[in-house]
Write an enzyme that holds these catalytic residues in place. Structure first.
Site, PDB file in Angstrom:
ATOM      1  N   ARG A  94       0.851  -1.186   0.000  1.00  0.00           N
ATOM      2  CA  ARG A  94       0.000   0.000   0.000  1.00  0.00           C
ATOM      3  C   ARG A  94       0.891   1.242   0.000  1.00  0.00           C
ATOM      4  NH1 ARG A  94      -2.596   3.028   4.825  1.00  0.00           N
ATOM      5  NH2 ARG A  94      -3.832   4.522   3.675  1.00  0.00           N
ATOM      6  N   HIS A 138      -2.866  10.907   0.819  1.00  0.00           N
ATOM      7  CA  HIS A 138      -2.301  10.672   2.151  1.00  0.00           C
ATOM      8  C   HIS A 138      -1.663  11.988   2.607  1.00  0.00           C
ATOM      9  CE1 HIS A 138      -0.861   7.212   4.932  1.00  0.00           C
ATOM     10  NE2 HIS A 138      -0.547   8.348   5.539  1.00  0.00           N
ATOM     11  N   GLU A 184      -7.372   8.397   6.359  1.00  0.00           N
ATOM     12  CA  GLU A 184      -7.655   9.008   7.654  1.00  0.00           C
ATOM     13  C   GLU A 184      -8.159  10.452   7.574  1.00  0.00           C
ATOM     14  OE1 GLU A 184      -4.271   8.550  10.243  1.00  0.00           O
ATOM     15  OE2 GLU A 184      -4.360   6.372  10.159  1.00  0.00           O
ATOM     16  N   ASN A 313      -7.265   1.775   9.915  1.00  0.00           N
ATOM     17  CA  ASN A 313      -5.944   1.938  10.534  1.00  0.00           C
ATOM     18  C   ASN A 313      -6.148   1.942  12.041  1.00  0.00           C
ATOM     19  OD1 ASN A 313      -5.033   2.278   7.943  1.00  0.00           O
ATOM     20  ND2 ASN A 313      -4.492   4.448   8.165  1.00  0.00           N
ATOM     21  N   TYR A 315      -4.182   1.661  15.972  1.00  0.00           N
ATOM     22  CA  TYR A 315      -2.926   1.669  16.719  1.00  0.00           C
ATOM     23  C   TYR A 315      -3.055   1.428  18.220  1.00  0.00           C
ATOM     24  CZ  TYR A 315      -0.454   3.142  12.529  1.00  0.00           C
ATOM     25  OH  TYR A 315       0.096   3.177  11.277  1.00  0.00           O
ATOM     26  N   GLU A 384      -3.396  -0.311   8.133  1.00  0.00           N
ATOM     27  CA  GLU A 384      -2.221   0.079   8.924  1.00  0.00           C
ATOM     28  C   GLU A 384      -2.346  -0.467  10.337  1.00  0.00           C
ATOM     29  OE1 GLU A 384      -1.141   4.268   9.267  1.00  0.00           O
ATOM     30  OE2 GLU A 384      -1.586   4.568   7.146  1.00  0.00           O
TER      31      GLU A 384
HETATM   32  C1  GAL Z   1      -1.174   6.977  10.630  1.00  0.00           C
HETATM   33  C2  GAL Z   1      -0.738   7.559   9.311  1.00  0.00           C
HETATM   34  C3  GAL Z   1       0.618   7.136   8.860  1.00  0.00           C
HETATM   35  C4  GAL Z   1       1.620   6.983   9.984  1.00  0.00           C
HETATM   36  C5  GAL Z   1       1.031   6.296  11.203  1.00  0.00           C
HETATM   37  C6  GAL Z   1       1.908   6.274  12.431  1.00  0.00           C
HETATM   38  O1  GAL Z   1      -2.090   7.823  11.235  1.00  0.00           O
HETATM   39  O2  GAL Z   1      -1.662   7.207   8.303  1.00  0.00           O
HETATM   40  O3  GAL Z   1       1.026   8.033   7.883  1.00  0.00           O
HETATM   41  O4  GAL Z   1       2.230   8.161  10.267  1.00  0.00           O
HETATM   42  O5  GAL Z   1      -0.179   6.884  11.575  1.00  0.00           O
HETATM   43  O6  GAL Z   1       1.788   7.438  13.167  1.00  0.00           O
END
Ligand code: GAL
Length: 476
Positions: A94, A138, A184, A313, A315, A384
């Site tokens: 990607r 992006h 995002e 995405n 985290y 992501e």
């Molecule tokens: C996401 C973003 C990425 C990368 C990642 C880690 O929000 O799409 O570009 O930076 O976070 O912070």
């Protein structure tokens, strides 16, 4: 606190055989990057400036005033980068197209050198047996559109984005079968137009909702274009990628449960509800009032069903609680937390990454379940997931056991969600290599490959070797 650390062994055991966790046979194993974060070549071969080029030039906005002018120099080293992926056995990559590399002023004139660059990259990927997944936006908006149209606040942006997307479909759609319109939009709206910590650096409690609205209309316009002109012939798919952390109720108390639900609606529902249901969540309408724009009936019709998959995405996780009158949220949501009245917190026992984000794998499973319930079982692609750690090279190796543990934890919970009936079809590790981490510059390393930013030498970390085996065995 609720007992959210409850082990899921029963679920997991069903998925294991010979001590291994297996994924569905056609699972898409990928890695991800974005144009501004890796390419460099900021003003080469006709590329126009983007809002990130400009933002980085404002003193104090980015760690040590760094910028993406060279970044990983992927613009010159893409063949080597494709080889890295090929060696790992990565099945899908990607990446994003830089709008100002294709259209230096954001409209009308097409930069053929830019088209040629992405065309060569796509060809190399296909030769290496790697499926390209292309993000059209992006975050690197052509600077000209910021100055002339007021960026995403400008009413012309949806049309201009669709024109740009059309150029990409026309030039690359014969070979690209997976399109992502926006990465995002929440981050663009909140961090770019609310908190001002990302380009274009605006602060407001009105503009994020307008920018978000325009982004949604831009997404819908590009999808309309693809479906009307290209999809039948090119036989590809198109969707949007949203980001969301999980919000766990701090207590079993009804107020906290409602607060967590509201927090998810303000985060993911803001951008996913319009795409699936044609309008914003009612909680947002009630609380944001006239600052939240309205969709016209024809716009709602364009939005509903405008994503062929659910790009996600993910985290981290935080606890959510009903905000008391005087409580100011430490973390908040962009200084706009008063719109939600949610207080966020973390458990000090949770491990944290170099970004300060908590490592909470079960939050990923709960979020997947929430998406499955709310949006009626969509196909979810994790576009992501990953973590930053202060990796160091010693004797040519990077022993990033913490990243392996992170990925093992999140992938186990993703597999558990699949076992519970959630349709997750792919996983893209963020990121293929260390890169320009926006306002944090080069200080945060998310890569499966270490990049020495002086020599630009790439070195596979232990996590790259581990991930390669996961792909080969379709599990771990
Ligand atoms: C996401 C973003 C990425 C990368 C990642 C880690 O929000 O799409 O570009 O930076 O976070 O912070």
């Amino acid at each position: 606190m609720t007992s959210c650390l409850m082990p899921l062994d029963t679920d997991r055991n069903q998925l294991k055989s010979n001590g291994m966790i297996h994924f569905p046979a056609d699972f898409i194993w990928g890695s991800a990057t974005s144009s501004y974060q890796i390419e460099g070549g900021a003003d080469l071969d006709g590329k126009g400036p983007s809002i990130w080029d400009a933002f980085c030039s404002i003193p104090g906005k980015v760690f040590q005033n760094q910028n993406g002018s060279v970044a990983c120099d992927h613009y010159h080293r893409f063949e080597e980068d494709v080889k890295l992926m090929q060696e790992m056995g990565i099945k899908a990559y990607r990446f994003s197209i830089s709008w100002p590399r294709i259209m230096p002023t954001g409209r009308d004139t097409v930069n053929q050198a830019g088209v040629a660059f992405y065309s060569r990259l796509i060809d190399k990927l296909l030769e290496a047996g790697i499926e390209p997944w292309v993000t059209l936006y992006h975050w690197d908006l052509p600077l000209a559109l910021q100055l002339e149209e007021n960026g995403w606040l400008g009413p012309e942006l949806p049309r201009l984005f669709a024109e740009y997307a059309d150029i990409c479909f026309r030039h690359f759609g014969d070979r690209v079968k997976n399109w992502i319109t926006l990465n995002e939009p929440w981050v663009v709206a909140m961090l770019g137009y609310g908190q001002g910590v990302f380009a274009p650096g605006r602060t407001s409690n009105v503009d994020p909702y307008l920018a978000g609205h325009q982004l949604l209309l831009a997404h819908a316009s590009a999808v309309e274009r693809y479906r009307a002109k290209y999809q039948t012939g090119q036989k590809g798919r198109i969707g949007i990628t949203n980001n969301c952390d999980w919000r766990e109720p701090l207590t079993d108390n009804v107020q906290d449960q409602k607060a967590a639900q509201r927090a998810l609606e303000f985060f993911l529902g803001w951008f996913a509800d319009p795409v699936f249901f044609g309008d914003y969540p009612s909680s947002m309408r009630e609380r944001v009032g006239v600052r939240l724009p309205e969709f016209k009936p024809e716009e709602k019709a364009l939005l509903i069903g405008s994503s062929d998959f659910f790009g996600l995405n993910h985290y981290t996780t935080m606890y959510a609680a009903e905000a008391t009158a005087v409580q100011a949220s430490v973390y908040g949501n962009g200084g706009l937390s008063e719109d939600q009245d949610v207080t966020l917190s973390t458990d000090p026992a949770w491990p944290i990454t170099d970004m300060g984000w908590a490592v909470v794998p079960w939050g990923c499973r709960k979020l997947l379940q929430w998406i499955d319930d709310r949006y009626s079982h969509p196909e979810v692609v994790i576009t992501e997931n990953g973590c930053a750690y202060p990796d160091e090279i010693s004797n040519g190796r990077v022993h990033d056991q913490n990243r392996i543990a992170f990925m093992e934890g999140y992938l186990s919970e993703i597999r558990a969600a699949i076992g519970q009936g959630v349709h997750v079809s792919g996983y893209f590790a963020w990121s293929l290599m260390d890169n320009f981490e926006w306002a944090s510059g080069y200080s945060k390393r998310f890569g499966l490959h270490h990049v020495n930013f002086e020599t630009l030498v790439r070195t596979p970390k232990d996590s790259a070797l581990w991930y390669s085996k996961v792909i080969q065995k379709n599990g771990f």
